[in-house]
Design a protein around this motif. Structure first.
Motif, PDB file in Angstrom:
ATOM      1  N   ARG A 243      -0.538  -4.966   4.890  1.00 11.77           N
ATOM      2  CA  ARG A 243       0.312  -5.267   6.041  1.00 11.77           C
ATOM      3  C   ARG A 243       1.500  -4.301   6.166  1.00 11.77           C
ATOM      4  O   ARG A 243       1.970  -4.036   7.262  1.00 11.77           O
ATOM      5  N   THR A 244       1.944  -3.772   5.041  1.00  6.66           N
ATOM      6  CA  THR A 244       3.062  -2.836   5.060  1.00  6.66           C
ATOM      7  C   THR A 244       2.724  -1.652   4.165  1.00  6.66           C
ATOM      8  O   THR A 244       2.598  -1.804   2.947  1.00  6.66           O
ATOM      9  N   ALA A 245       2.579  -0.481   4.784  1.00  7.07           N
ATOM     10  CA  ALA A 245       2.120   0.707   4.059  1.00  7.07           C
ATOM     11  C   ALA A 245       3.155   1.814   4.116  1.00  7.07           C
ATOM     12  O   ALA A 245       3.815   2.027   5.139  1.00  7.07           O
ATOM     13  N   LEU A 246       3.280   2.521   3.007  1.00  8.09           N
ATOM     14  CA  LEU A 246       4.081   3.735   2.934  1.00  8.09           C
ATOM     15  C   LEU A 246       3.120   4.902   2.804  1.00  8.09           C
ATOM     16  O   LEU A 246       2.294   4.944   1.883  1.00  8.09           O
ATOM     17  N   VAL A 247       3.208   5.838   3.742  1.00  8.00           N
ATOM     18  CA  VAL A 247       2.338   7.014   3.716  1.00  8.00           C
ATOM     19  C   VAL A 247       3.224   8.248   3.611  1.00  8.00           C
ATOM     20  O   VAL A 247       4.113   8.457   4.441  1.00  8.00           O
TER      21      VAL A 247
ATOM     22  N   ALA B 221      -1.692  -1.595  -3.847  1.00 11.00           N
ATOM     23  CA  ALA B 221      -2.559  -0.441  -4.087  1.00 11.00           C
ATOM     24  C   ALA B 221      -1.749   0.848  -3.951  1.00 11.00           C
ATOM     25  O   ALA B 221      -0.845   0.948  -3.116  1.00 11.00           O
ATOM     26  N   ALA B 222      -2.067   1.838  -4.790  1.00 10.91           N
ATOM     27  CA  ALA B 222      -1.408   3.143  -4.720  1.00 10.91           C
ATOM     28  C   ALA B 222      -2.406   4.211  -5.130  1.00 10.91           C
ATOM     29  O   ALA B 222      -3.020   4.118  -6.193  1.00 10.91           O
TER      30      ALA B 222
ATOM     31  N   SER C 126      -2.118   9.213 -10.423  1.00  7.98           N
ATOM     32  CA  SER C 126      -1.804   9.742  -9.102  1.00  7.98           C
ATOM     33  C   SER C 126      -0.297   9.836  -8.890  1.00  7.98           C
ATOM     34  O   SER C 126       0.493   9.092  -9.476  1.00  7.98           O
ATOM     35  N   THR C 127       0.090  10.744  -8.018  1.00  6.52           N
ATOM     36  CA  THR C 127       1.489  10.850  -7.627  1.00  6.52           C
ATOM     37  C   THR C 127       1.945   9.564  -6.953  1.00  6.52           C
ATOM     38  O   THR C 127       3.111   9.172  -7.061  1.00  6.52           O
ATOM     39  N   ALA C 128       1.023   8.890  -6.261  1.00  6.86           N
ATOM     40  CA  ALA C 128       1.361   7.613  -5.616  1.00  6.86           C
ATOM     41  C   ALA C 128       1.770   6.563  -6.640  1.00  6.86           C
ATOM     42  O   ALA C 128       2.712   5.786  -6.405  1.00  6.86           O
ATOM     43  N   CYS C 129       1.092   6.519  -7.773  1.00  7.90           N
ATOM     44  CA  CYS C 129       1.465   5.564  -8.818  1.00  7.90           C
ATOM     45  C   CYS C 129       2.832   5.907  -9.410  1.00  7.90           C
ATOM     46  O   CYS C 129       3.642   5.019  -9.696  1.00  7.90           O
TER      47      CYS C 129
ATOM     48  N   LEU D  26       0.847  -1.192   0.000  1.00 10.02           N
ATOM     49  CA  LEU D  26       0.000   0.000   0.000  1.00 10.02           C
ATOM     50  C   LEU D  26       0.882   1.241   0.000  1.00 10.02           C
ATOM     51  O   LEU D  26       1.794   1.352   0.813  1.00 10.02           O
ATOM     52  N   ILE D  27       0.598   2.161  -0.919  1.00  7.44           N
ATOM     53  CA  ILE D  27       1.254   3.472  -0.955  1.00  7.44           C
ATOM     54  C   ILE D  27       0.170   4.541  -1.042  1.00  7.44           C
ATOM     55  O   ILE D  27      -0.663   4.510  -1.955  1.00  7.44           O
ATOM     56  N   ILE D  28       0.179   5.457  -0.085  1.00  6.19           N
ATOM     57  CA  ILE D  28      -0.746   6.584  -0.113  1.00  6.19           C
ATOM     58  C   ILE D  28       0.071   7.864  -0.072  1.00  6.19           C
ATOM     59  O   ILE D  28       0.935   8.030   0.791  1.00  6.19           O
TER      60      ILE D  28
END
Length: 327
Positions: A141-145, A113-114, A98-101, A84-86
């Motif tokens: 389980r592991t997210a970058l925010v 997901a991004a 998106s900038t996340a992508c 996960l990246i938000i």
């Protein structure tokens, strides 16, 4: 039956562009445009002494990448482990994707997901709240925010009331599923009726900018709303966790204006010695300001394992929210 996992902060990172402008640097730039201000005027009203502006070639995702890599290194997590990246931003690289992508591609971390979250200066609080919910549900389980902004590109340098306030930067955190409580509680709010007091009322239509594509703000109206709403949000997350302000080790507020931070701390009966303040060094970096302050506090040793940290933000929308963390 195993209980739902908690979301725990395991790493932080930040990035400030190389170009650093003091108040005097900005005073001289503005004087060339016939706009008068002074270092004393800026410091007295805002507490800001410096801000960083991105280079012409730097994008929001570039700043996000550096902050993200530092947060991943701090957490000991590989980019390939991210599901996960938000990215919280009001200044994306482009209309879409998106900038996340774009960040995901630069990290080489495809598959999870991004997406971006747009809540202006409350964006980071919104983003970690979403990540927390997804980790608790088992969806990640592991997210970058990341909170990342190039706000200098939205500024009207003929308006001294706003152009002295903002800067560019990025801050990032890694959140991981854990059996140990980390994010204890969050709260999010918005009231779109107040949109006109802080906005960029422009859009792209037919390949051209329509409306006014620079930041406008009613500073007095924002101040009055901000102090009361930040106090409300802080007390909500404490109530949810069954705690009081006496249980808070550190307050990490959105770094908008030293007067707002002082007023908020006073309402919560917290001394300024319990407030992480970085606004003097980089101005208001919108969604990046809270993670920048978090990273500064962790790296200089003030924020320690086991401490309770209260995050709070308020921004255009009008949006506001808070999160209570146990490190």
């Amino acid at each position: 039956m195993r209980s739902a996992p908690h979301a725990r902060l395991t790493g932080t990172g930040s990035c400030l562009p190389e170009q650093r402008l003091s108040n005097q640097d900005l005073v001289e730039r503005l004087a060339a445009r016939g706009v008068e201000t002074s270092d004393d005027w800026i410091v007295e009203r805002t507490g800001i002494r410096f801000r960083h502006f991105a280079a012409e070639s730097q994008t929001t995702s570039d700043l996000a990448l550096t902050a993200a890599q530092r947060a991943l290194d701090d957490a000991g997590v590989a980019a390939s482990d991210l599901d996960l990246i938000i990215v919280a931003t009001s200044t994306p690289d482009m209309v879409f994707p998106s900038t996340a992508c774009l960040l995901q591609a630069k990290l080489g971390a495809s598959g999870g997901a991004a997406f971006d979250v747009q809540a202006v200066c409350t964006g980071f609080i919104y983003a970690i709240s979403v990540a927390d919910a997804m980790i608790r549900s088992g969806a990640a389980r592991t997210a970058l925010v990341v909170g990342a902004e190039t706000f200098s590109r939205l500024l009207d340098f003929d308006d001294r009331g706003t152009c002295v306030l903002f800067g560019d930067g990025a801050g990032a955190v890694v959140l991981q599923a854990s059996d140990t409580p980390g994010i204890l509680s969050t709260t999010l709010h918005a009231d779109g009726q107040h949109a006109p007091i802080l906005c960029v009322p422009g859009q792209v239509r037919g390949g051209a900018v329509q409306g006014h594509a620079l930041l406008t703000m009613d500073g007095q109206a924002v101040f009055k709303l901000a102090v009361n709403l930040l106090d409300q949000a802080a007390r909500e997350v404490l109530d949810q966790a069954g705690l009081t302000t006496a249980d808070v080790d550190w307050l990490v507020p959105h770094q908008a204006n030293i007067r707002i931070m002082q007023s908020t701390a006073r309402k919560l009966r917290l001394g300024m010695d319990k407030v992480i303040v970085t606004v003097d060094q980089h101005g208001n970096t919108s969604a990046a300001s809270i993670p920048l302050a978090l990273d500064a506090g962790r790296r200089d040793g003030r924020l320690k394992a086991g401490q309770r940290v209260l995050l709070e933000g308020v921004g255009g929308g009008f949006t506001w929210g808070a999160a209570l963390l146990q490190l």
